[in-house]
Design a protein around this motif. Structure first.
Motif, short mmCIF file in Angstrom:
data_model
loop_
_atom_site.label_atom_id
_atom_site.label_comp_id
_atom_site.label_asym_id
_atom_site.label_seq_id
_atom_site.Cartn_x
_atom_site.Cartn_y
_atom_site.Cartn_z
N SER A 114 1.73 13.96 -0.91
CA SER A 114 0.42 13.40 -0.61
C SER A 114 0.61 12.26 0.38
CB SER A 114 -0.26 12.86 -1.88
OG SER A 114 -0.55 13.90 -2.79
N TYR A 115 -0.43 12.03 1.21
CA TYR A 115 -0.31 11.03 2.27
C TYR A 115 -1.55 10.15 2.31
CZ TYR A 115 3.41 14.12 3.84
OH TYR A 115 4.54 14.88 3.91
N ALA A 116 -1.34 8.91 2.67
CA ALA A 116 -2.45 8.03 2.96
C ALA A 116 -3.13 8.51 4.24
CB ALA A 116 -1.94 6.60 3.12
N ASP A 117 -4.42 8.30 4.32
CA ASP A 117 -5.17 8.76 5.49
C ASP A 117 -4.60 8.20 6.79
OD1 ASP A 117 -8.45 8.75 3.89
OD2 ASP A 117 -6.85 10.25 3.91
N ALA A 118 -4.10 6.97 6.75
CA ALA A 118 -3.62 6.30 7.96
C ALA A 118 -2.39 6.97 8.57
CB ALA A 118 -3.31 4.85 7.66
N VAL A 119 -1.68 7.78 7.76
CA VAL A 119 -0.43 8.37 8.26
C VAL A 119 -0.45 9.88 8.29
CG1 VAL A 119 0.81 6.36 7.40
CG2 VAL A 119 0.78 8.46 6.04
N LYS A 120 -1.52 10.49 7.83
CA LYS A 120 -1.59 11.95 7.81
C LYS A 120 -1.39 12.53 9.21
CE LYS A 120 -4.48 12.79 3.76
NZ LYS A 120 -5.83 13.19 3.26
N GLY A 121 -0.57 13.56 9.28
CA GLY A 121 -0.29 14.19 10.56
C GLY A 121 0.81 13.52 11.35
N THR A 134 6.74 8.79 -14.32
CA THR A 134 6.17 10.10 -14.65
C THR A 134 6.47 11.10 -13.54
OG1 THR A 134 4.06 9.62 -13.59
CG2 THR A 134 4.29 8.99 -15.91
N ALA A 135 6.24 12.36 -13.84
CA ALA A 135 6.48 13.42 -12.85
C ALA A 135 5.36 13.50 -11.82
CB ALA A 135 6.63 14.76 -13.56
N ASP A 136 4.14 13.17 -12.25
CA ASP A 136 3.00 13.22 -11.34
C ASP A 136 2.80 11.86 -10.67
OD1 ASP A 136 1.40 15.28 -13.78
OD2 ASP A 136 2.41 15.90 -11.93
N CYS A 137 2.05 11.88 -9.57
CA CYS A 137 1.95 10.68 -8.75
C CYS A 137 0.56 10.05 -8.78
CB CYS A 137 2.28 11.01 -7.29
SG CYS A 137 3.97 11.54 -7.01
N THR A 138 0.54 8.74 -8.65
CA THR A 138 -0.69 7.99 -8.37
C THR A 138 -0.43 7.16 -7.13
OG1 THR A 138 -0.16 5.96 -9.56
CG2 THR A 138 -1.02 7.79 -10.87
N TRP A 139 -1.44 6.44 -6.68
CA TRP A 139 -1.29 5.55 -5.54
C TRP A 139 -1.14 4.10 -5.97
CZ3 TRP A 139 0.12 7.29 -1.08
CH2 TRP A 139 -0.24 8.59 -0.68
N PHE A 140 -1.02 3.86 -7.26
CA PHE A 140 -0.96 2.49 -7.76
C PHE A 140 0.49 2.03 -7.83
CE2 PHE A 140 -5.35 2.28 -8.53
CZ PHE A 140 -5.75 3.48 -9.07
N ALA A 141 0.80 0.96 -7.13
CA ALA A 141 2.16 0.43 -7.14
C ALA A 141 2.59 0.05 -8.56
CB ALA A 141 2.27 -0.77 -6.21
N THR A 142 1.66 -0.34 -9.38
CA THR A 142 1.99 -0.74 -10.75
C THR A 142 2.48 0.43 -11.61
OG1 THR A 142 -0.36 -0.52 -11.30
CG2 THR A 142 0.46 -2.74 -10.81
N ASP A 143 2.23 1.65 -11.15
CA ASP A 143 2.72 2.82 -11.89
C ASP A 143 4.17 3.16 -11.53
OD1 ASP A 143 -0.47 4.59 -11.78
OD2 ASP A 143 0.34 3.13 -13.21
N PHE A 144 4.72 2.47 -10.56
CA PHE A 144 6.10 2.71 -10.13
C PHE A 144 6.97 1.59 -10.70
CE2 PHE A 144 5.71 6.17 -7.04
CZ PHE A 144 4.33 6.26 -6.96
N ASN A 145 8.03 1.97 -11.43
CA ASN A 145 8.83 0.96 -12.12
C ASN A 145 10.23 0.80 -11.55
OD1 ASN A 145 9.96 3.33 -13.01
ND2 ASN A 145 9.28 3.12 -15.13
N GLU A 147 0.82 -1.20 0.00
CA GLU A 147 0.00 0.00 0.00
C GLU A 147 0.86 1.26 0.00
OE1 GLU A 147 -2.38 0.21 3.54
OE2 GLU A 147 -0.66 0.25 4.88
N GLY A 148 0.34 2.29 -0.62
CA GLY A 148 1.05 3.55 -0.65
C GLY A 148 0.96 4.26 0.68
N VAL A 149 2.05 4.86 1.10
CA VAL A 149 2.12 5.58 2.36
C VAL A 149 2.20 7.09 2.10
CG1 VAL A 149 3.52 5.98 4.41
CG2 VAL A 149 3.24 3.66 3.52
N ALA A 150 3.12 7.47 1.24
CA ALA A 150 3.30 8.89 0.92
C ALA A 150 3.97 9.00 -0.44
CB ALA A 150 4.15 9.58 1.99
N THR A 151 3.62 10.03 -1.17
CA THR A 151 4.25 10.29 -2.46
C THR A 151 4.63 11.76 -2.55
OG1 THR A 151 2.17 10.82 -3.58
CG2 THR A 151 2.88 8.51 -3.62
N ILE A 152 5.55 12.05 -3.45
CA ILE A 152 5.95 13.43 -3.67
C ILE A 152 6.25 13.60 -5.15
CG2 ILE A 152 8.38 12.98 -3.10
CD1 ILE A 152 8.37 15.80 -1.77
#
Length: 123
Positions: free
Chosen positions: A58-65, A100-111, A46-51
């Motif tokens: 951006s942050y997953a709700d579980a870790v915000k703050g 890519t320069a922009d982020c998604t939360w999908f692990a499959t988009d990270f290579n 699962e995604g935790v945080a992206t930049i």
């Protein structure tokens, strides 16, 4: 060629803090979205945080703050500062870069992926 190398994982008690670091290249930090993912035993990654390339986090709700993602200027690293850790944060944490320069939360988009660093939080 290993492009992403994580460090900083450890065992801590609930309420403690850890700082994860991902060493990489200037090209990757300046070009692509980067992120931290985690995977606990028996669970999906699962995604935790992206930049984004342009430093938008951006942050997953579980870790915000509690967690902060950053790319310290000219250090060719990605950092995840984790405060007020909870037992449910226990997982293998992975650094990743997308194509890519922009982020998604999908692990499959990270290579590009690091080998992972273990975080264990005890109650």
């Amino acid at each position: 060629q290993v492009e992403l190398v994580e460090s900083g994982g450890d065992s801590v008690q609930a309420g403690g803090s850890l700082r994860l670091t991902c060493s990489t290249s200037a090209f990757i930090t300046n070009t692509y979205c980067m992120g931290w993912f985690r995977q606990a035993p028996g669970k999906q990654r699962e995604g935790v945080a992206t930049i984004t390339r342009d430093w938008f986090p951006s942050y997953a709700d579980a870790v915000k703050g509690r967690f902060t993602i950053s790319k310290p200027f000219r250090q060719n690293t990605l950092v995840l500062q984790m405060n007020n850790l909870k037992p449910e944060d226990t997982a293998m944490y992975y650094c990743a870069a997308s194509g890519t320069a922009d982020c998604t939360w999908f692990a499959t988009d990270f290579n590009k992926w690091g080998q992972g660093t273990q975080v264990t939080v005890s109650s």
